[in-house]
Design a protein around this motif. Structure first.
Motif, PDB file in Angstrom:
ATOM      1  N   ASP A   1       0.812  -1.227   0.000  1.00 31.35           N
ATOM      2  CA  ASP A   1       0.000   0.000   0.000  1.00 31.35           C
ATOM      3  C   ASP A   1       0.841   1.272   0.000  1.00 31.35           C
ATOM      4  O   ASP A   1       0.455   2.298   0.566  1.00 31.35           O
ATOM      5  CB  ASP A   1      -0.978   0.008   1.200  1.00 31.35           C
ATOM      6  CG  ASP A   1      -1.836  -1.236   1.217  1.00 31.35           C
ATOM      7  OD1 ASP A   1      -2.196  -1.712   0.133  1.00 31.35           O
ATOM      8  OD2 ASP A   1      -2.137  -1.739   2.318  1.00 31.35           O
TER       9      ASP A   1
ATOM     10  N   GLY B   1      -4.456  -4.543  -3.700  1.00 27.24           N
ATOM     11  CA  GLY B   1      -5.467  -3.507  -3.946  1.00 27.24           C
ATOM     12  C   GLY B   1      -4.716  -2.278  -4.392  1.00 27.24           C
ATOM     13  O   GLY B   1      -4.030  -1.645  -3.593  1.00 27.24           O
ATOM     14  N   HIS B   2      -4.739  -1.980  -5.679  1.00 24.27           N
ATOM     15  CA  HIS B   2      -3.956  -0.876  -6.238  1.00 24.27           C
ATOM     16  C   HIS B   2      -4.904   0.201  -6.742  1.00 24.27           C
ATOM     17  O   HIS B   2      -5.721  -0.050  -7.623  1.00 24.27           O
ATOM     18  CB  HIS B   2      -3.061  -1.385  -7.381  1.00 24.27           C
ATOM     19  CG  HIS B   2      -2.057  -2.401  -6.934  1.00 24.27           C
ATOM     20  ND1 HIS B   2      -1.242  -3.105  -7.788  1.00 24.27           N
ATOM     21  CD2 HIS B   2      -1.715  -2.833  -5.692  1.00 24.27           C
ATOM     22  CE1 HIS B   2      -0.457  -3.909  -7.093  1.00 24.27           C
ATOM     23  NE2 HIS B   2      -0.734  -3.771  -5.817  1.00 24.27           N
TER      24      HIS B   2
ATOM     25  N   ARG C   1      -5.709   0.505   8.338  1.00 30.79           N
ATOM     26  CA  ARG C   1      -4.293   0.131   8.302  1.00 30.79           C
ATOM     27  C   ARG C   1      -3.611   0.619   9.577  1.00 30.79           C
ATOM     28  O   ARG C   1      -3.900   1.714  10.057  1.00 30.79           O
ATOM     29  CB  ARG C   1      -3.610   0.751   7.080  1.00 30.79           C
ATOM     30  CG  ARG C   1      -4.136   0.184   5.771  1.00 30.79           C
ATOM     31  CD  ARG C   1      -3.569   0.935   4.568  1.00 30.79           C
ATOM     32  NE  ARG C   1      -4.077   0.381   3.315  1.00 30.79           N
ATOM     33  CZ  ARG C   1      -4.180   1.073   2.182  1.00 30.79           C
ATOM     34  NH1 ARG C   1      -3.819   2.336   2.138  1.00 30.79           N
ATOM     35  NH2 ARG C   1      -4.639   0.510   1.092  1.00 30.79           N
TER      36      ARG C   1
HETATM   37 MG    MG Z   1      -2.802  -1.750  -1.794  1.00 35.65          MG
END
Ligand code: MG
Ligand code: GDP
Ligand code: IMO
Length: 426
Positions: free
Chosen positions: A13, A40-41, A303
């Protein structure tokens, strides 16, 4: 014209998706070489947000080829869903192909991931996308590869034999319900005709492109600290997200890599379990989470946040051989009076500047910080490095000094255009 690798240097991330999208503008093809839809971009173009899990982030540039490489574990249902999302946004998906050597991430892998996590006393905090079970089957040599889907009768036999074994595991070990073979086959029958034309022998396509002098971009998912060998094992993913992973996962020789671009977020985040030396479990950590919008793109989990850990970035440089750093999210730190950077670990009274392999030691490590004064000016519209506040420049210069790697691009916002170009990456 070169082959460039983009890798994460922390726990994922870092903003790899955004950077791959930026660099893909000049690339002839973009290749994913490891991981799966655990990634997850996020890419933002003209205010529109695209979150990509399996597809390379270069996919928004429709003139280049997009390859799901041999080292990826690919859930074909997720792949088609993601393609359909792009088509709904009016984008083409004609330029996407999948390696015949890539492993098919099956529905039973996701189920196994869930059951394993639920039963484990020492949870990893996986994304539950079936990544560990699919790679386990690959290395145990009973995985199913994409070329096997071309002959559907053969594929059905393979599913039957694999599921017979998996169902014994689900029922007898996890005390859970078995999976229905008929339903799995029916689901694959529905997508078969869409997937099969996308299956190609991609390794020679990639190597031919490099030999012809084309620009090939390899997109890493996850990051160095989640590497199966060199991350915080066992709190890692099941692949090699380093530049070394490219040679295995895309099928190119190490000598063919020209540039290794390490994406460094200006602070640290981590999703899932495992040691995190600079973690801030206080208001400061919450401040970073709020300002950086630090919530998982795949699972939505908050996060964990902390200061930049240069011991970790140094570790990533050692393993990846970084030629350039792209520094992201430095705009998020705007407004702080003081910014801290970890330059060493104090473990039982001894200061080290490398990441120990024993997680118990990492867990006992206390960060040794260097402090920097912050800045208050909005930097998101700045286009030239020299226009950044002095305090911000000092912070960047220290990162370069410590890592001995030039910061070639500074990302100051999530959109494709929020960049300060310092050295050309080509
Ligand atoms: Mg990511
Ligand atoms: P990846 O997994 O490495 O591709 O990173 P993610 O996309 O999961 O997370 C990075 C997040 O930060 C995304 O929401 C991006 O849109 C955003 N982002 C990327 N670069 C920047 C930046 O320089 N500044 C800010 N404020 N946000 C950024
Ligand atoms: P991108 O590409 C952040 C983490 C999970 C978990 C561990 C193992 O977006 O940077 P897995 O599902 O892979 O078996 O989970 O790895 N993880 C990530 N964390 N970014 C990612 O990808 C991640 N992919 C996996 O949270 O701790």
């Amino acid at each position: 014209m070169s082959s460039q690798v983009v890798v994460g240097t922390q726990w994922g991330d870092e903003g790899k998706g955004k950077i791959v999208d930026v660099l893909a503008e000049n690339a002839d093809m973009v290749v994913r070489f490891q991981g799966g839809d655990n990634a997850g971009h996020t890419v933002i173009v003209n205010g529109k947000k695209h979150v990509l899990h399996l597809l390379p982030s270069g996919v928004l540039h429709e003139d280049g080829l997009c390859i799901i490489g041999p080292g990826v574990v690919c859930n074909p249902f997720v792949l088609l869903e993601e393609m359909s999302q792009l088509e709904k946004s009016g984008l083409s998906t004609q330029h996407i192909i999948v390696s015949d050597r890539a492993h098919i991430l099956m529905p039973y892998h996701c189920y196994q991931d869930e059951l394993e996590e639920a039963a484990a006393s020492n949870k990893i905090g996986t994304t539950k996308k079936g990544i560990g079970p699919c790679y386990s089957d690959k290395y145990a040599r009973h995985g199913i590869r994409f070329h096997e889907l071309k002959d559907f009768e053969h594929f059905k036999k393979r599913v039957a034999e694999c599921l017979e074994f998996k169902n014994k595991l689900f029922v007898n070990v996890y005390n859970a319900k078995p999976m229905d073979e008929k339903k799995i086959i029916e689901d694959f029958e529905k997508i078969y005709s869409k997937i099969v034309p996308m299956i190609k022998e991609t390794t020679s396509i990639v190597n031919d492109a490099i030999d012809e002098g084309k620009t090939v971009l390899f997109e890493g998912a996850q990051a160095c600290m989640l590497d199966i060998n060199y991350g915080t094992y066992p709190y890692v993913t099941s692949s090699s997200p380093t530049s070394a992973g490219v040679t295995e996962g895309a099928g190119i020789a190490p000598s063919k890599i020209d540039k290794v671009v390490g994406v460094v977020k200006a602070y640290s985040t981590r999703v899932g379990e495992g040691p995190f030396v600079t973690e801030l479990e206080d208001e400061q950590g919450q401040w970073i989470r709020d300002h950086g919008h630090e919530f998982g793109a795949t699972t939505g989990r908050p996060r964990r946040c902390g200061w930049l850990d240069l011991v970790v970035v140094k570790h990533a440089n050692m393993l990846n051989g970084l030629t350039d750093i792209v520094l992201t999210k430095i705009d998020v730190l705007t407004g702080l009076d003081t910014i801290k950077v970890c330059v060493g670990y104090d473990i039982d009274g001894k200061v080290v500047d490398h990441v120990p392999s024993d997680q118990a030691e990492v867990g006992r490590a206390r960060p040794v910080y260097k402090e920097f004064p912050g800045w208050k000016e909005d930097i998101t519209k700045i286009e030239k490095k020299e226009d950044l506040p002095k305090e911000c420049l000092d912070y960047i210069e220290f990162i370069e000094q410590y890592t001995k790697v030039p910061v070639s691009l500074i990302s100051v916002g999530p959109d494709r255009v929020n960049n300060i170009y310092v050295n050309e990456i080509k």
